[in-house]
Every structure is written in structure tokens, then in C-alpha cells.
Design an enzyme around this catalytic site. Structure first.
Site, PDB file in Angstrom:
ATOM      1  N   SER A 159       0.699  -0.971   0.109  1.00  0.00           N
ATOM      2  CA  SER A 159       0.038  -0.031   0.095  1.00  0.00           C
ATOM      3  C   SER A 159       0.901   1.011   0.104  1.00  0.00           C
ATOM      4  O   SER A 159       1.957   1.440  -0.878  1.00  0.00           O
ATOM      5  CB  SER A 159      -1.012  -0.233   1.109  1.00  0.00           C
ATOM      6  OG  SER A 159      -2.065   0.645   1.195  1.00  0.00           O
ATOM      7  N   ASP A 418      -8.509  -6.248  -5.211  1.00  0.00           N
ATOM      8  CA  ASP A 418      -8.350  -4.981  -4.166  1.00  0.00           C
ATOM      9  C   ASP A 418      -8.752  -3.709  -4.827  1.00  0.00           C
ATOM     10  O   ASP A 418      -8.410  -3.318  -5.915  1.00  0.00           O
ATOM     11  CB  ASP A 418      -6.640  -4.941  -4.202  1.00  0.00           C
ATOM     12  CG  ASP A 418      -6.223  -3.834  -3.108  1.00  0.00           C
ATOM     13  OD1 ASP A 418      -7.034  -3.264  -2.469  1.00  0.00           O
ATOM     14  OD2 ASP A 418      -4.941  -3.636  -3.139  1.00  0.00           O
ATOM     15  N   HIS A 443      -5.970  -6.596  -1.023  1.00  0.00           N
ATOM     16  CA  HIS A 443      -4.876  -5.867  -0.593  1.00  0.00           C
ATOM     17  C   HIS A 443      -3.717  -6.428  -0.212  1.00  0.00           C
ATOM     18  O   HIS A 443      -3.543  -7.183   0.971  1.00  0.00           O
ATOM     19  CB  HIS A 443      -5.289  -4.845   0.407  1.00  0.00           C
ATOM     20  CG  HIS A 443      -4.758  -3.488   0.530  1.00  0.00           C
ATOM     21  ND1 HIS A 443      -4.457  -2.651  -0.583  1.00  0.00           N
ATOM     22  CD2 HIS A 443      -4.296  -2.665   1.401  1.00  0.00           C
ATOM     23  CE1 HIS A 443      -3.582  -1.521  -0.514  1.00  0.00           C
ATOM     24  NE2 HIS A 443      -3.705  -1.497   0.852  1.00  0.00           N
TER      25      HIS A 443
END
Ligand SMILES: *[C@@H]1O[C@H](CO)[C@@H](O)[C@H](O)[C@H]1NC(C)=O
Ligand SMILES: *[C@@H]1O[C@H](CO)[C@@H](O)[C@H](O)[C@H]1NC(C)=O
Ligand SMILES: *[C@@H]1O[C@H](CO)[C@@H](O)[C@H](O)[C@H]1NC(C)=O
Ligand SMILES: *[C@@H]1O[C@H](CO)[C@@H](O)[C@H](O)[C@H]1NC(C)=O
Ligand SMILES: *[C@@H]1O[C@H](CO)[C@@H](O)[C@H](O)[C@H]1NC(C)=O
Length: 484
Positions: A159, A418, A443
Site C-alpha cells: 500500500s 483490491d 490488498h
């Protein structure tokens, strides 16, 4: 006693709720602190003072000559990422790697100015370039202290942490051999892609479980709006249905409830892992599936929405009697959520300065209420809150915009479930800047430790990542032999 991993998984299969109460496999580590420059770029501002930056070291798998695996910490305490990045520990023995998890300034215990860090003038030290300089300085110093000044360093991150991994390779290629940037929305954060993709993908994920789900969610929001329009009596009915601790007293509070609901769906989609996980909250296995079935099976769309929203917030032990939506959700400059506590202030500030987060929802291309967050709205919010004006152009410049191919040795992996995927790199950009799609993955699933419930796709993705990393290190060793 340490529970064997298999035994724990068996218990998890028997009871989803028990599972969240059982600790994850703990990897060994030592907690350390590094005297880090408060300000790398302006020597006048803080008198060249230092702060204590926290990092974890795991040397249990380390062999002489082995690489350093360095996790570029993101927006939270480093334990959260340490606990949820088992992949690095799974592959470290094979590489004889030394593992470092570094905490990002302003998060966890790494506060540059202690409890004064969050005053408006001190928040100015919270920038991506300061964080990257922290990591570059830490890498340099650790390698010298450990007597391995030339050992190859591979960075990992998920991320925002994945963005930082990519940037580390782009900006400090002499220190960092390559990066695994998992689920890193490098384009959308630099305003280089659509900004509506996020809630569209969340909607799609629900649609893929059962095409009726988004329609039920839309119907429930329509009903909510009708009730809210009735004033006090309607707000009271909403509060009862959603089991709120305090009855909604105004349209502003109602709007907060809508954000709280949307936020639950955001996390269900992001953390749609095939097994129960405790990461940014606790969720059962396949939460989108669980939530969608709650919607379909409920007696009305509104009941269904109340239950499915509660799934994310009512997952701690002991279970909640009622929901305190103001404690559980903070509205901020990131429509996908900022977390809680001082972490949320720090992330809010980053969303107000360098990082452009997705637009709000629109109710047309997504199933959520029309809750826009336009650049103008962001600007007024950020000026009112921090007296800063966002500068979306800067990440485009310093983050290489659409010119990432000028770098090398970066893996961009993205789970197809995601909601962040379409903000990142989904196609190979060159021979050494490669995209790895993970069908059925949420994710940065690939960064998590291996699990019997993993889809075959993530096992393949991890193997491919490992062989690319091995290739970088082999190349590096050959080059070193030639120059020795
Ligand atoms: C990390 O895992 C350990 C052991 O399971 C647990 O005690 C700790 O609370 C976890 N920390 C975070 C931030 O999740
Ligand atoms: C802030 O930190 C300083 C120095 O560590 C300490 O003396 C002071 O009590 C703290 N203030 C608050 C409000 O926590
Ligand atoms: C989805 O939920 C249904 C009903 O709860 C269940 O039968 C099914 O096995 C679930 N599928 C997955 C992949 O979890
Ligand atoms: C939370 O979950 C528990 C156990 O499933 C349930 O009894 C309780 O009513 C739920 N609380 C709320 C506020 O929905
Ligand atoms: C992103 O760029 C578009 C034009 O390309 C612009 O209209 C928009 O205001 C920018 N978004 C932000 C958050 O600055």
C-alpha cells in the site's frame, strides 16, 4: 507455549471468532531505536537535533554475505506491518537475509518531536521525502555498524509502504537493489489516474459474490435518506436499526453515519482474505462473501445494511453492545479512511499535502451515497484544518509521474479484488519494472505469510517474486565479483 501454525489454523477453521482471539504466529525480533535527523533538509529549523526512530531487527535467518530485507514502514505502528508481512519471513531463510522493519516518522513510537509532533508548525516535518531520507540514512548506518557496507538491500512494502519501497529504489538506487511494491497506488496518489475507481471496485467485489448485493445496498441507502428526511422520528428509527449508542441528532451526524457505513465496506473489500485476519481490524474469512450474504438473507435492505456494516466494527472481543460511530470512524481528507488516534492525524495531514486520495462516492458508478470529495472540498477542508493547501502536482514530480520506466528493478503486484489496484501499475513498464497480478487476491495478500487457504494464484505470484528477487541478488553478486 507457542501454538504450531497448523494447530492454530485448525482452531480458526472451527471458529472464526475464536481465531481473532488467538495470536498470530510471532516472528522473532529485537526492538531498536536509531538517532535520526529531525529535519534532513533544513539545518536551521531544528538545530540539527535527532529523534528516536523505532525499528525491528530479525537476525535469526541471517547468514554472512546474505542480503538485507528492509520493510519501508507505512501509516501505522510498525508492529501492524511486522505482524502482517509473513512473506518476508517465509523467504528469508532461503536467502540468509537480515530483516529490518522500520517505522515511519509520525507513526507508532517514532515521533520526531514527542507529544509536540502534531502541532501545526511541527507537522511540516511529515513529508514523503523526509521519510525516505530516514530510511536511506538508517540503511547506510546499519550496514556500516554491522560491517556489511556492501550487502544488497531489497525493500518491501504494501500500500503506501509499497509506494515508499518503489520510491526508495527510484531515489536511492545505490542503496537499494530492488523493490517489491505490493498494492501500491503510485498513479492515483499522484493524480495520474481516474479517482473514482476505488468505490467502483468495492461495488464490483460485492457484485461478483452476488449480483443482487449492490442493488440491496442502494435500496438501503435510499430508504435511509427517506427516513433522514423525516427529521427527528426518522433519525431515531435509523439509530435503533443501526444499534447506535447515541441517537442521531442532526443531518451532520447522519452524514457521519453514512461515512461510517461506507468505511466498513471499504475495509471488507480491502481485507477480503480467504481466512480470518487481524489487520486494520478483525474480519472473518471472505468478509465480502459473509457481508453480501447478510444483505441477501436479511428481512429488509435496511436490516441487511445494518448487519453488514456492523461486521467490521463489531469484531473485537468482547462484542459491542452498541456502536459509537464517532469513536469508530473519523472523517478526514482520505475518503477511504484515516484510521484512529494520532495515526489518523498524521495520515490526514499527508492527504492534505502530498498524497491525493481517491474521490468520494457518487452513487452512480458505485453503490454508495453521493458523498463527493472534490479537489475544492479537499482544499477548503485542509486550509481550515491545517492551514495548508494540497499540492497534488508535487507527487507527480517527485514520484516520477507516468515516467516510472526510467527506474528499474521494481515489482508492482496487485490483487484483482483490491479496490486500490486500478490506482497502481498493472502492466509491465520495462524488462525490470514488472506487474504481477494476483487473481482472487485482496490488498497485498502476497505479502502475507503462506496459509493453506491461499489461492493457487498467490502461491504462484510469491514464487515469481522470489525468483525475480533472487535474480537481482545473483546479478549483484556477479557484478561484485568482477569489480573485486
Ligand atoms: C502483533 O502480534 C502480537 C502477537 O500476536 C500481538 O501481541 C500484537 O498486539 C500485534 N500488534 C499489532 C499492532 O497488531
Ligand atoms: C510531553 O512530553 C514531555 C517530555 O517528554 C513531558 O514532560 C510532558 O509531560 C508531556 N506532556 C503531555 C501533555 O503529555
Ligand atoms: C460464501 O458464503 C456462503 C453462505 O454463507 C457459503 O456457503 C460459501 O461457502 C461462501 N463462499 C466462500 C468462498 O467463502
Ligand atoms: C455484536 O456481535 C454480538 C455477537 O455476535 C452480538 O450479540 C451483538 O448484538 C452485536 N452488537 C451489535 C451492536 O450489533
Ligand atoms: C487532478 O488532475 C485533474 C486534471 O488532470 C484536475 O482537474 C484535478 O483537480 C486534479 N485533482 C486534484 C486532487 O488536484
Amino acid at each position: 507455549m507457542e501454538w504450531p501454525k497448523q494447530m492454530m489454523l485448525l482452531i480458526c477453521l472451527l471458529s472464526v471468532w475464536m481465531c481473532s482471539a488467538i495470536p498470530l504466529p510471532q516472528y522473532p525480533y529485537k526492538e531498536k531505536y536509531f538517532d535520526q535527523s529531525i529535519d534532513h533538509f533544513n539545518l536551521e529549523s531544528y538545530g540539527q537535533r535527532t529523534y528516536r526512530q523505532r525499528y525491528f531487527v530479525t537476525d535469526d535467518y541471517w547468514k554472512k554475505g546474505g542480503p538485507v530485507f528492509f520493510y519501508t514502514g507505512n501509516e501505522g505502528p510498525i508492529e501492524a506491518f511486522f505482524n502482517n508481512t509473513g512473506y518476508v519471513f517465509d523467504i528469508a531463510p532461503e536467502f540468509g537475509a537480515l530483516i529490518i522493519f522500520a517505522e515511519h516518522r509520525y507513526y507508532g513510537k517514532s515521533l520526531p518531536l514527542g507529544n509536540q509532533s502534531f502541532t501545526p508548525s511541527n507537522l511540516g516535518l511529515l513529508t514523503i521525502e523526509q521519510a525516505l531520507a530516514d530510511y536511506a540514512t538508517l540503511i547506510t548506518s546499519l550496514r556500516e555498524d554491522l560491517g556489511i557496507p556492501d550487502s544488497p538491500v531489497v525493500v518491501f512494502g504494501g500500500s503506501y509502504g509499497g509506494m515508499l519501497s518503489a520510491y526508495m529504489r527510484m531515489k536511492y538506487p545505490h542503496l537499494v537493489l530492488g523493490a517489491l511494491a505490493a498494492s501500491a497506488p503510485v498513479y492515483s496518489t499522484a493524480n495520474q489516474s481516474s479517482q473514482t475507481y476505488f468505490f467502483e471496485t468495492v461495488t464490483q467485489d460485492f457484485h461478483d459474490v452476488d449480483a443482487r448485493c449492490p442493488d440491496i445496498v442502494r435500496a438501503a441507502f435510499t430508504k435511509l435518506n427517506q427516513l433522514a428526511a423525516q427529521g427527528t422520528s426518522g433519525l431515531k428509527e435509523i439509530s435503533t436499526t443501526f444499534k447506535l449508542c447515541k441517537t442521531l441528532g442532526s443531518m451532520a451526524e447522519y452524514y457521519h453515519l453514512l461515512g461510517w457505513i461506507r468505511n466498513s465496506f471499504t475495509y471488507q473489500a480491502m481485507l477480503d482474505y480467504p481466512y480470518a485476519a487481524s489487520f486494520m481490524g478483525n474480519l472473518p474469512a471472505n468478509p465480502v462473501n459473509v457481508s453480501c450474504h447478510m444483505l441477501v438473507d436479511a428481512s429488509s435492505p435496511l436490516e441487511g445494511l445494518a448487519m453488514s456494516s456492523g461486521l467490521y466494527y463489531n469484531s473485537s472481543n468482547p462484542p459491542l453492545k452498541c456502536f459509537d460511530i464517532f469513536a469508530e470512524f473519523i472523517q478526514c481528507a482520505d475518503p477511504t479512511g484515516c484510521g484512529l488516534g494520532t495515526d489518523s492525524t498524521a495520515w490526514d495531514y499527508q492527504a492534505c499535502t502530498e498524497i491525493t486520495l481517491p474521490a468520494g462516492s457518487n452513487g452512480i458508478t458505485d453503490m454508495f451515497p453521493n458523498m463527493p470529495f472534490t479537489p475544492d472540498m479537499r482544499t477548503s477542508y485542509c486550509q481550515a484544518t491545517y492551514n495548508v493547501t494540497p499540492r497534488p502536482e508535487w507527487l507527480k514530480i517527485q514520484g516520477f509521474g507516468r515516467g516510472l520506466a526510467s527506474s528499474s528493478n521494481i515489482i508492482f503486484s496487485n490483487g484483482l479484488l483490491d479496490p486500490w489496484r486500478l490506482g497502481g501499475v498493472t502492466e509491465d513498464l520495462s524488462e525490470s519494472i514488472v506487474a504481477i497480478p494476483v487473481p482472487g487476491g485482496a490488498h497485498h495478500l502476497d505479502l502475507r505469510g503462506s496459509n493453506p487457504k491461499d489461492p493457487e494464484s498467490v502461491v504462484k505470484a510469491r514464487n515469481k517474486e522470489k525468483s525475480i528477487i533472487k535474480g537481482w541478488i545473483d546479478d549483484w553478486n556477479q557484478r561484485k565479483d568482477k569489480t573485486a
